[in-house]
Scaffold this active site. Structure first.
Site, PDB file in Angstrom:
ATOM      1  N   GLY A 156      -0.276  91.945  56.569  1.00 36.23           N
ATOM      2  CA  GLY A 156      -1.615  92.452  56.879  1.00 36.23           C
ATOM      3  C   GLY A 156      -1.690  92.775  58.357  1.00 36.23           C
ATOM      4  N   ARG A 238      -2.041  79.235  57.876  1.00 33.31           N
ATOM      5  CA  ARG A 238      -2.741  78.045  57.409  1.00 33.31           C
ATOM      6  C   ARG A 238      -1.712  76.983  57.065  1.00 33.31           C
ATOM      7  NH1 ARG A 238      -6.547  79.574  59.513  1.00 33.31           N
ATOM      8  NH2 ARG A 238      -8.638  79.971  58.713  1.00 33.31           N
ATOM      9  N   GLU A 267      -5.012  69.016  59.105  1.00 29.42           N
ATOM     10  CA  GLU A 267      -5.567  69.097  60.465  1.00 29.42           C
ATOM     11  C   GLU A 267      -6.836  68.266  60.591  1.00 29.42           C
ATOM     12  OE1 GLU A 267      -6.138  73.112  61.868  1.00 29.42           O
ATOM     13  OE2 GLU A 267      -4.194  73.700  61.080  1.00 29.42           O
ATOM     14  N   HIS A 285      -3.713  74.520  66.685  1.00 29.42           N
ATOM     15  CA  HIS A 285      -4.454  75.657  66.090  1.00 29.42           C
ATOM     16  C   HIS A 285      -5.085  76.534  67.184  1.00 29.42           C
ATOM     17  CE1 HIS A 285      -6.548  76.874  62.078  1.00 29.42           C
ATOM     18  NE2 HIS A 285      -6.465  77.924  62.896  1.00 29.42           N
ATOM     19  N   GLY A 287      -4.218  79.779  67.793  1.00 33.60           N
ATOM     20  CA  GLY A 287      -3.951  81.218  67.565  1.00 33.60           C
ATOM     21  C   GLY A 287      -4.962  82.164  68.185  1.00 33.60           C
TER      22      GLY A 287
HETATM   23  C1  DGY Z   1      -9.172  81.927  61.734  1.00 34.92           C
HETATM   24  O1  DGY Z   1      -9.992  82.670  62.282  1.00 34.92           O
HETATM   25  O2  DGY Z   1      -9.003  81.920  60.537  1.00 34.92           O
HETATM   26  C2  DGY Z   1      -8.336  81.068  62.608  1.00 34.92           C
HETATM   27  O3  DGY Z   1      -7.526  80.204  61.958  1.00 34.92           O
HETATM   28  C3  DGY Z   1      -9.133  80.385  63.672  1.00 34.92           C
HETATM   29  O4  DGY Z   1      -8.935  81.261  64.693  1.00 34.92           O
END
Ligand code: DGY
Length: 319
Positions: A156, A238, A267, A285, A287
């Site tokens: 994606g 995830r 988590e 986490h 990201g």
């Molecule tokens: C999301 O947005 O799904 C992330 O895991 C958090 O930034």
């Protein structure tokens, strides 16, 4: 005219909170403490919109017969914390925040790839412990990503952004698996017809699928066995996509060479094994954690809420 009542489950960036105050009758979470299931249930009875995030478990029990809520404005692209069937049954609209965190998350996947490949955790740990005795030709030799094969699971937006980085910056060859045909991966890349084929071909595997549902333990012991013993697994998607016990075993026994993890099965709990293994880079986490991205995520929620309460279709509706 009375403004819609909106509640945010956590603290949001200040500029976004100011915008929320201007547009809605909003309750903010100044203390930034997670809400309990009871508090979430009460919020659904008292507010027109509830804005949860990835750590709030909005399950069927929380969503049973809500009295007032009409919309869930998720702060995040992933929404596997929300039981979307139960939300639909309760007649709610659910939105998320796609696109705005694509680059930040791909940057983090690349960061993990390079950190594990180049053993930066081991180097920094040695240095901070005062144990570095000087440069040596054979010290902490890592592995070069240049010219190696990157396997992407889930092509994606974020998978494509990771492919772009690895193709342009690292000259990597890209193979990928996606459940749907991907016409334009953005860079030269081969779509393979199974996850196994990608795992077998890749020197680095980066996961970019959604979590929950059928993707729980998508990467299990059997699939980890298909990876090269020299391969490195990266997960910024995830935690539940990877069977963490099986991964730990593969890392301990040399089934694979290393892992870079920004997400975990339970988590914020993380196992002692993952915390202490040298061939693993772990992050909390992070990201999407840039100021720019978190503001953009918050403003995306504001736009979704505004559209909904103006009677328009919210731009990022998922239910
Ligand atoms: C999301 O947005 O799904 C992330 O895991 C958090 O930034």
């Amino acid at each position: 005219m009375t403004k819609p009542r909106v509640i945010c489950t956590r603290k949001w960036p200040e500029s976004v909170e100011a915008e929320l105050r201007a547009r809605f009758d909003v309750t903010l979470n100044e203390a930034d403490e997670a809400m309990s299931a009871d508090e979430l249930r009460l919020a659904l009875d008292e507010y027109d919109a509830v804005c949860p995030t990835v750590t709030d478990k909005v399950d069927a029990a929380v969503l049973a017969n809500p009295k007032r809520v009409k919309m869930l404005g998720q702060f995040g692209v992933g929404f596997n914390n929300i039981d979307t069937e139960a939300a639909k049954a309760a007649g709610l609209v659910v939105t998320n925040t796609p696109a705005v965190l694509t680059d930040a998350t791909a940057d983090m996947a690349l960061t993990l790839l390079l950190n594990v490949a180049r053993r930066t955790y081991e180097g920094e740990t040695m240095l901070r412990a005062g144990e570095w005795t000087g440069w040596r030709p054979t010290q902490l030799m890592g592995t070069s990503p240049q010219g190696k094969v990157l396997g992407i699971i889930g092509m994606g937006r974020i998978g494509k952004a990771m492919a772009k980085r690895c193709h342009h910056a690292l000259d990597m060859e890209i193979v990928f698996y996606d459940a749907f045909p991907v016409e334009d991966p953005g860079v030269p890349a081969r779509q393979l017809d199974s996850i196994e084929a990608v795992l077998e071909a890749a020197d680095f595997v980066s996961i970019h699928t959604t979590g929950g549902g059928d993707n729980i333990h998508l990467i299990n012991a059997a699939r980890l066995e298909r990876m090269k013993p020299t391969a490195i697994l990266i997960n910024t998607a995830r935690g539940d996509i990877v069977d963490e016990a099986a991964l730990t075993e593969a890392l301990k026994t040399g089934g694979i060479a290393g892992a870079g993890l920004d997400v975990f099965e339970r988590e914020p709990a993380i196992t002692a094994a993952l915390r202490t293994m040298k061939n693993v880079c772990v992050l909390p986490h992070l990201g999407s954690a840039t100021r720019e991205t978190r503001v953009a995520m918050g403003m995306t929620v504001v736009e979704n809420l505004t559209a909904f309460f103006d009677g328009r279709e919210p731009p990022n509706r998922v239910v």
